[in-house]
Design an enzyme around this catalytic site. Structure first.
Site, PDB file in Angstrom:
ATOM      1  N   SER A  13      18.765 -10.839  34.407  1.00 32.15           N
ATOM      2  CA  SER A  13      20.093 -10.928  33.801  1.00 32.15           C
ATOM      3  C   SER A  13      19.988 -11.752  32.516  1.00 32.15           C
ATOM      4  O   SER A  13      18.905 -12.205  32.155  1.00 32.15           O
ATOM      5  CB  SER A  13      21.079 -11.563  34.786  1.00 32.15           C
ATOM      6  OG  SER A  13      20.597 -12.818  35.180  1.00 32.15           O
ATOM      7  N   ASP A  71      32.359 -11.272  27.878  1.00 29.15           N
ATOM      8  CA  ASP A  71      31.768 -10.269  26.986  1.00 29.15           C
ATOM      9  C   ASP A  71      32.834  -9.562  26.146  1.00 29.15           C
ATOM     10  O   ASP A  71      32.552  -9.103  25.042  1.00 29.15           O
ATOM     11  CB  ASP A  71      30.963  -9.233  27.783  1.00 29.15           C
ATOM     12  CG  ASP A  71      29.543  -9.726  28.044  1.00 29.15           C
ATOM     13  OD1 ASP A  71      28.997 -10.421  27.167  1.00 29.15           O
ATOM     14  OD2 ASP A  71      28.993  -9.439  29.121  1.00 29.15           O
ATOM     15  N   GLU A 139      29.742  -1.182  29.369  1.00 28.16           N
ATOM     16  CA  GLU A 139      28.637  -2.017  29.827  1.00 28.16           C
ATOM     17  C   GLU A 139      28.792  -2.241  31.324  1.00 28.16           C
ATOM     18  O   GLU A 139      29.876  -2.595  31.789  1.00 28.16           O
ATOM     19  CB  GLU A 139      28.707  -3.353  29.064  1.00 28.16           C
ATOM     20  CG  GLU A 139      27.637  -4.327  29.469  1.00 28.16           C
ATOM     21  CD  GLU A 139      27.856  -5.728  28.871  1.00 28.16           C
ATOM     22  OE1 GLU A 139      28.667  -5.891  27.931  1.00 28.16           O
ATOM     23  OE2 GLU A 139      27.223  -6.655  29.387  1.00 28.16           O
ATOM     24  N   LYS A 186       4.259  -7.357  28.396  1.00 26.82           N
ATOM     25  CA  LYS A 186       4.041  -6.532  29.582  1.00 26.82           C
ATOM     26  C   LYS A 186       5.125  -5.461  29.742  1.00 26.82           C
ATOM     27  O   LYS A 186       6.319  -5.746  29.639  1.00 26.82           O
ATOM     28  CB  LYS A 186       4.015  -7.426  30.826  1.00 26.82           C
ATOM     29  CG  LYS A 186       2.755  -8.281  30.881  1.00 26.82           C
ATOM     30  CD  LYS A 186       1.554  -7.354  30.986  1.00 26.82           C
ATOM     31  CE  LYS A 186       0.246  -8.087  31.114  1.00 26.82           C
ATOM     32  NZ  LYS A 186      -0.884  -7.139  31.033  1.00 26.82           N
ATOM     33  N   PRO A 189       7.456  -4.351  34.179  1.00 26.43           N
ATOM     34  CA  PRO A 189       8.820  -4.545  34.691  1.00 26.43           C
ATOM     35  C   PRO A 189       9.790  -3.501  34.135  1.00 26.43           C
ATOM     36  O   PRO A 189      10.685  -3.024  34.852  1.00 26.43           O
ATOM     37  CB  PRO A 189       9.191  -5.951  34.195  1.00 26.43           C
ATOM     38  CG  PRO A 189       7.899  -6.639  33.944  1.00 26.43           C
ATOM     39  CD  PRO A 189       6.927  -5.563  33.525  1.00 26.43           C
ATOM     40  N   GLY A 353      41.667 -26.823  29.712  1.00 21.83           N
ATOM     41  CA  GLY A 353      41.079 -27.327  30.944  1.00 21.83           C
ATOM     42  C   GLY A 353      42.097 -27.343  32.059  1.00 21.83           C
ATOM     43  O   GLY A 353      43.288 -27.122  31.843  1.00 21.83           O
ATOM     44  N   CYS A 380      45.615 -26.191  24.072  1.00 22.81           N
ATOM     45  CA  CYS A 380      46.226 -26.024  25.389  1.00 22.81           C
ATOM     46  C   CYS A 380      46.247 -27.361  26.133  1.00 22.81           C
ATOM     47  O   CYS A 380      47.071 -28.216  25.834  1.00 22.81           O
ATOM     48  CB  CYS A 380      45.507 -24.917  26.162  1.00 22.81           C
ATOM     49  SG  CYS A 380      46.565 -24.199  27.415  1.00 22.81           S
ATOM     50  N   MET A 383      46.361 -30.182  23.780  1.00 23.25           N
ATOM     51  CA  MET A 383      47.672 -30.519  23.220  1.00 23.25           C
ATOM     52  C   MET A 383      48.448 -31.354  24.244  1.00 23.25           C
ATOM     53  O   MET A 383      49.062 -32.373  23.909  1.00 23.25           O
ATOM     54  CB  MET A 383      48.451 -29.245  22.887  1.00 23.25           C
ATOM     55  CG  MET A 383      49.960 -29.436  22.857  1.00 23.25           C
ATOM     56  SD  MET A 383      50.804 -28.147  21.952  1.00 23.25           S
ATOM     57  CE  MET A 383      52.429 -28.204  22.676  1.00 23.25           C
ATOM     58  N   GLN A 384      48.398 -30.940  25.505  1.00 25.13           N
ATOM     59  CA  GLN A 384      49.146 -31.666  26.539  1.00 25.13           C
ATOM     60  C   GLN A 384      48.669 -33.114  26.636  1.00 25.13           C
ATOM     61  O   GLN A 384      49.467 -34.047  26.775  1.00 25.13           O
ATOM     62  CB  GLN A 384      49.000 -30.948  27.891  1.00 25.13           C
ATOM     63  CG  GLN A 384      49.581 -29.531  27.876  1.00 25.13           C
ATOM     64  CD  GLN A 384      49.306 -28.747  29.152  1.00 25.13           C
ATOM     65  OE1 GLN A 384      48.651 -29.230  30.079  1.00 25.13           O
ATOM     66  NE2 GLN A 384      49.805 -27.517  29.222  1.00 25.13           N
ATOM     67  N   HIS A 514      45.571 -20.316  22.779  1.00 30.84           N
ATOM     68  CA  HIS A 514      44.115 -20.346  22.544  1.00 30.84           C
ATOM     69  C   HIS A 514      43.759 -19.573  21.270  1.00 30.84           C
ATOM     70  O   HIS A 514      43.394 -18.395  21.347  1.00 30.84           O
ATOM     71  CB  HIS A 514      43.383 -19.754  23.751  1.00 30.84           C
ATOM     72  CG  HIS A 514      43.447 -20.627  24.952  1.00 30.84           C
ATOM     73  ND1 HIS A 514      42.573 -21.664  25.157  1.00 30.84           N
ATOM     74  CD2 HIS A 514      44.300 -20.647  25.988  1.00 30.84           C
ATOM     75  CE1 HIS A 514      42.880 -22.286  26.287  1.00 30.84           C
ATOM     76  NE2 HIS A 514      43.928 -21.688  26.810  1.00 30.84           N
ATOM     77  N   GLU A 516      41.198 -19.724  19.537  1.00 31.97           N
ATOM     78  CA  GLU A 516      39.772 -19.358  19.469  1.00 31.97           C
ATOM     79  C   GLU A 516      39.543 -17.911  19.903  1.00 31.97           C
ATOM     80  O   GLU A 516      38.549 -17.295  19.516  1.00 31.97           O
ATOM     81  CB  GLU A 516      38.927 -20.326  20.309  1.00 31.97           C
ATOM     82  CG  GLU A 516      39.063 -20.222  21.832  1.00 31.97           C
ATOM     83  CD  GLU A 516      40.209 -21.048  22.423  1.00 31.97           C
ATOM     84  OE1 GLU A 516      41.172 -21.337  21.675  1.00 31.97           O
ATOM     85  OE2 GLU A 516      40.152 -21.375  23.619  1.00 31.97           O
TER      86      GLU A 516
HETATM   87  N1  GLN Z   1      45.946 -26.882  32.907  1.00 36.75           N
HETATM   88  C1  GLN Z   1      46.881 -26.694  31.862  1.00 36.75           C
HETATM   89  C2  GLN Z   1      47.968 -25.722  32.233  1.00 36.75           C
HETATM   90  O1  GLN Z   1      47.823 -24.949  33.128  1.00 36.75           O
HETATM   91  C3  GLN Z   1      46.199 -26.228  30.590  1.00 36.75           C
HETATM   92  C4  GLN Z   1      45.577 -24.881  30.724  1.00 36.75           C
HETATM   93  C5  GLN Z   1      44.614 -24.571  29.613  1.00 36.75           C
HETATM   94  O2  GLN Z   1      44.135 -25.463  28.933  1.00 36.75           O
HETATM   95  N2  GLN Z   1      44.302 -23.302  29.436  1.00 36.75           N
HETATM   96  O3  GLN Z   1      48.996 -25.724  31.612  1.00 36.75           O
END
Ligand code: GLN
Length: 542
Positions: A13, A71, A139, A186, A189, A353, A380, A383-384, A514, A516
């Site tokens: 993988s 992906d 894929e 090789k 494989p 997070g 996210c 910010m909180q 988000h 990103e």
């Molecule tokens: N845990 C936070 C919420 O659920 C932030 C989520 C995140 O950062 N994607 O609001």
């Protein structure tokens, strides 16, 4: 007519099938074709939304609110085609659909089996929601020979029979390990892996061979002979210094040419790869560098922040600088005397997070950025955390917290129980299911007049992708404004704070979404472009 290209992987993988598929998508696009990319994942989770980021990597969210495999992020970054719900499926999702149908009695008394019922559901998924694409690249996750991927492999075998070989192409990605003592690459494989595919009725037409060193002509011929493939269809895929060089390199090896040849499409004119070459040039020869500290919780597996790392690199490309990423586990900062680790950085980013662990460290990092006037980007959760910090230290709410960490009368960040999605009212409860119930996907946001974010975006309404359960409680607006925060981005109904900024700081921005996820190398996201610009300015100061 949509042609299907199925990409399987063998030997091991992590061969970079996702990047290979994305690069092929970009090459076909550069030849003027309309493409879609899809991922079929053999695991039993209905989607990756409930999986730990340190095990499975980032959860990539689409505009239409699907939680998907990372992906899909590569696909979107390389092709610019916005992924959809219909671009990622798992065994879990396929089986739950089949079982729900069985319970409804839709199979009219038939014995429900993997073949044909599960394979039919997979084929339906592969061929659904296409709109005039010239190519659909699918894929298959995992490695050929895995028990769980068998129904997917069987489904693509059947599809080729159903649709005809002129419409379906099989590409197999393998590894040629280099054995130092023998001084050789090789091929065995790869031979075995192709045999494995043959045993389930699939003869690949193109082999993409990942290798550390160039494949000698003799080895190429040997692979071709043993795997029943034309020598020119054994494509060498060497390691590259930047992933943005992959389309260029694969093109040089004739990858896209063999694909169009297979489908009897013209090989001329050649694709224009100048935009990709320019990016590679910028990555290789930056004019300067900045260091960004990323203070997060899932730093043990960097794939958990895949899109974030990419978006920061795009910000670097836009500013012609190298962006060094300093990944720091936020728990390090739970001791106040460790903050000096942040002393020399040019920007601090607290990413998304979940859960309480490490949050005090993130809050301290936000405070440090605010006080030391270091550019701060809170995404996210980030910010909180910045909002909680400001409420505690400047807003007169000393016990400010989030209800994500338990009930509190000072929940400046609280559970979102109701919000509008399109024309519908979404409702949630504290004890609801975890899977698929967050505020997911693209939502509009209005940027206030005179704000920095409005200047950065150059528009007054944006659309960004969300994945969260909690929100900044608008009832605390007075305290938070007293703490110096401006509510510069709001949901159109004025209920949900989507962005905050500080007027007394060179660059301090928090976003509930988000950004990103939408940044691309050929089109860096405005917030990342601006954040890195601010980091460059900060670097000049230190
Ligand atoms: N845990 C936070 C919420 O659920 C932030 C989520 C995140 O950062 N994607 O609001």
């Amino acid at each position: 007519m949509t042609r299907f290209i199925f990409i399987t992987g063998g030997v091991v993988s992590s061969l970079g099938k996702g990047i290979a598929s994305s690069a092929l998508g970009a090459l076909l696009q550069a030849r003027g074709y309309k493409v879609r990319l899809r991922k079929l994942d053999p695991y039993l989770n209905v989607d990756p939304g409930t999986m730990s980021p340190t095990q499975h990597g980032e959860v990539y969210v689409t505009d239409d609110g699907a939680e998907t495999d990372l992906d899909l992020g590569h696909y979107e970054r390389f092709t610019g085609v916005a992924s959809r719900q219909s671009d990622n499926v798992t065994s879990g999702k396929i089986y739950s659909g089949v079982i729900a149908k069985e319970r409804r009695g839709d199979y009219l008394g038939a014995t429900v089996q993997v073949i044909p019922h599960v394979t039919d559901a997979i084929k339906e998924f592969i061929t659904a929601d296409l709109h005039g694409e010239d190519f659909c690249l699918c894929e298959i996750g995992g490695t050929v020979g895995d028990i769980e991927s068998l129904p997917f492999v069987e489904a693509i075998r059947q599809l080729r029979n159903d649709l005809g070989s002129e419409t379906c192409l099989f590409i197999h990605v393998t590894l040629l390990p280099y054995i130092k003592s023998a001084g050789e690459l090789k091929t065995k494989p790869t031979q075995h892996s192709v045999k494995e595919l043959l045993s389930v009725g699939i003869q690949p037409e193109i082999l993409l061979c990942r290798a550390e060193r160039a494949i000698p002509e003799g080895e190429r011929k040997k692979i071709a002979l043993f795997c029943n493939i034309k020598p020119e269809c054994v494509i060498e895929a060497l390691d590259v210094d930047t992933i943005y060089n992959v389309p260029v390199k694969y093109h040089e090896q004739g990858f896209d040419e063999q694909v169009v040849r297979y489908f009897n499409l013209p090989t001329e004119p050649k694709p224009n790869l100048t935009p990709w070459k320019n990016i590679v040039q910028r990555v290789r020869e930056p004019e300067g560098e900045v260091t960004i500290a990323i203070v997060g919780k899932y730093t043990s597996l960097l794939d958990s922040y895949k899109s974030l790392a990419e978006a920061l690199a795009h910000g670097g490309i836009a500013n012609n600088v190298r962006v060094n990423l300093n990944w720091i586990d936020s728990q390090v900062f739970e001791n106040a005397d460790t903050l000096h680790h942040l002393e020399g950085v040019n920007g601090i980013l607290v990413p998304g997070g979940f859960g309480e662990r490490g949050t005090e460290g993130k809050i301290r990092a936000a405070q440090f950025a605010r006080e030391k006037k270091i550019p701060y980007f809170g995404i996210c959760f980030g910010m909180q955390m910045a909002v909680i910090e400001a409420a505690r230290n400047l807003g007169g709410v000393p016990h400010a917290t989030s209800s994500e960490f338990g009930a509190s009368k000072d929940a400046v960040v609280g559970l979102m129980t109701e919000w509008i999605k399109g024309n519908q009212l979404e409702k949630r409860r504290q004890d609801g299911d975890l899977g698929g119930t967050m505020r997911l996907g693209a939502y509009p946001c209005d940027l206030s007049k005179g704000s920095k974010v409005r200047e950065i975006y150059g528009t007054d309404r944006i659309s960004e992708r969300h994945r969260h359960r909690y929100e900044v409680n608008i009832n605390y607006k007075p305290q938070l404004e007293k703490a110096g925060l401006t509510f510069c981005g709001m949901s159109p109904d004025g209920e949900l704070p989507e962005m905050i900024e500080r007027a007394d700081h060179p660059w301090f921005i928090g976003v509930q979404f988000h950004p990103e996820l939408k940044s691309k190398p050929l089109d860096p996201h405005p917030l990342f472009r601006s954040f890195i610009e601010a980091a460059v300015a900060q670097a000049r100061l230190v």
